[in-house]
Design a protein around this motif. Structure first.
Motif, PDB file in Angstrom:
ATOM      1  N   HIS A   1      16.389  91.278  42.369  1.00 48.89           N
ATOM      2  CA  HIS A   1      15.008  90.998  41.972  1.00 48.89           C
ATOM      3  C   HIS A   1      14.965  90.091  40.745  1.00 48.89           C
ATOM      4  O   HIS A   1      14.157  89.185  40.647  1.00 48.89           O
ATOM      5  CB  HIS A   1      14.266  92.306  41.681  1.00 48.89           C
ATOM      6  CG  HIS A   1      12.789  92.115  41.525  1.00 48.89           C
ATOM      7  ND1 HIS A   1      12.006  91.515  42.494  1.00 48.89           N
ATOM      8  CD2 HIS A   1      11.945  92.420  40.509  1.00 48.89           C
ATOM      9  CE1 HIS A   1      10.745  91.487  42.088  1.00 48.89           C
ATOM     10  NE2 HIS A   1      10.684  92.017  40.884  1.00 48.89           N
ATOM     11  N   ARG A   2      15.920  90.342  39.841  1.00 48.60           N
ATOM     12  CA  ARG A   2      15.973  89.537  38.615  1.00 48.60           C
ATOM     13  C   ARG A   2      16.220  88.077  39.001  1.00 48.60           C
ATOM     14  O   ARG A   2      15.580  87.162  38.525  1.00 48.60           O
ATOM     15  CB  ARG A   2      17.082  90.064  37.705  1.00 48.60           C
ATOM     16  CG  ARG A   2      17.075  89.551  36.284  1.00 48.60           C
ATOM     17  CD  ARG A   2      17.929  90.424  35.352  1.00 48.60           C
ATOM     18  NE  ARG A   2      17.152  91.515  34.775  1.00 48.60           N
ATOM     19  CZ  ARG A   2      16.470  91.402  33.625  1.00 48.60           C
ATOM     20  NH1 ARG A   2      16.451  90.259  32.992  1.00 48.60           N
ATOM     21  NH2 ARG A   2      15.789  92.418  33.149  1.00 48.60           N
TER      22      ARG A   2
ATOM     23  N   LYS B   1      15.540  86.732  41.893  1.00 47.18           N
ATOM     24  CA  LYS B   1      14.354  86.243  42.638  1.00 47.18           C
ATOM     25  C   LYS B   1      13.270  85.769  41.660  1.00 47.18           C
ATOM     26  O   LYS B   1      12.659  84.722  41.846  1.00 47.18           O
ATOM     27  CB  LYS B   1      13.800  87.402  43.476  1.00 47.18           C
ATOM     28  CG  LYS B   1      12.491  87.099  44.171  1.00 47.18           C
ATOM     29  CD  LYS B   1      12.622  87.074  45.669  1.00 47.18           C
ATOM     30  CE  LYS B   1      11.312  86.673  46.324  1.00 47.18           C
ATOM     31  NZ  LYS B   1      11.529  85.933  47.559  1.00 47.18           N
ATOM     32  N   LEU B   2      13.065  86.533  40.602  1.00 50.41           N
ATOM     33  CA  LEU B   2      11.959  86.205  39.689  1.00 50.41           C
ATOM     34  C   LEU B   2      12.312  85.031  38.788  1.00 50.41           C
ATOM     35  O   LEU B   2      11.448  84.246  38.403  1.00 50.41           O
ATOM     36  CB  LEU B   2      11.604  87.423  38.817  1.00 50.41           C
ATOM     37  CG  LEU B   2      10.863  88.564  39.504  1.00 50.41           C
ATOM     38  CD1 LEU B   2      10.353  89.565  38.462  1.00 50.41           C
ATOM     39  CD2 LEU B   2       9.691  88.077  40.343  1.00 50.41           C
TER      40      LEU B   2
END
Lengths: 114, 114
Positions: A108-109, A111-112
């Motif tokens: 997620h890190r 992705k963001l």
């Protein structure tokens, strides 16, 4: 299957997911459990291993984890009395959750921020 | 490996776990995401599929989920304008977490009540 029906079948999924989230909710339980699982036994060791947690919050979270049978408290009859916290074998059951959350958090890190 | 060292190596685990918990924290995000993933698209449908959630809380949680790229908002240019919520393909990435939490939640209920 209409959305409503498939959602009802999903309720069977959501109830246990909610049960699990109720146990691990908040930002402290998993870090405390991991700290104990890697060998921090004394209140002060656990507290120092987790930044920004107050003794009051730690005491409450330890009590919760005990009630959920994930850790146990061991009283050593010395002068002064020593109190240690140890993981129950049952605590191993959280490892698949830790792995799934870790995997997702890492991706997620990326992705963001990519 | 001393408790302190093994705990530091655990910090690499805890940071991403914390990241994931920050996204899924609270009791609403996962149920909302599951509701959308099984086909509830309209605000009122999502709201009715989740007991006790208020419109204000639902609006905030939907915004968070959008920011985390898990859902998207689709504006349908009709009279009146229609707003639909759809899962992003990325939402599929939460399924391993849902499965791990579900498994644990089912067993935990047995553990506590047997």
């Amino acid at each position: 299957m209409t959305p409503k029906q498939s959602y009802l079948s999903c309720l069977d999924t959501l109830k246990p997911v909610r049960d699990a989230l109720d146990v691990f909710n908040g930002k402290w339980k998993l870090p405390i459990l991991v700290s104990i699982m890697v060998g921090n036994e004394r209140f002060t060791d656990i507290q120092h291993s987790i930044s920004c947690i107050t003794p009051k919050v730690l005491a409450k979270e330890l009590k919760d984890l005990e009630e959920h049978k994930l850790i146990r408290r061991v009283i050593i009859n010395e002068y002064p009395v020593k109190i240690l916290y140890r993981p129950e074998p049952y605590a191993e059951s959280i490892i698949p959750i830790i792995d799934a959350l870790k995997e997702w958090g890492l991706n997620h890190r990326k992705k963001l921020f990519t």
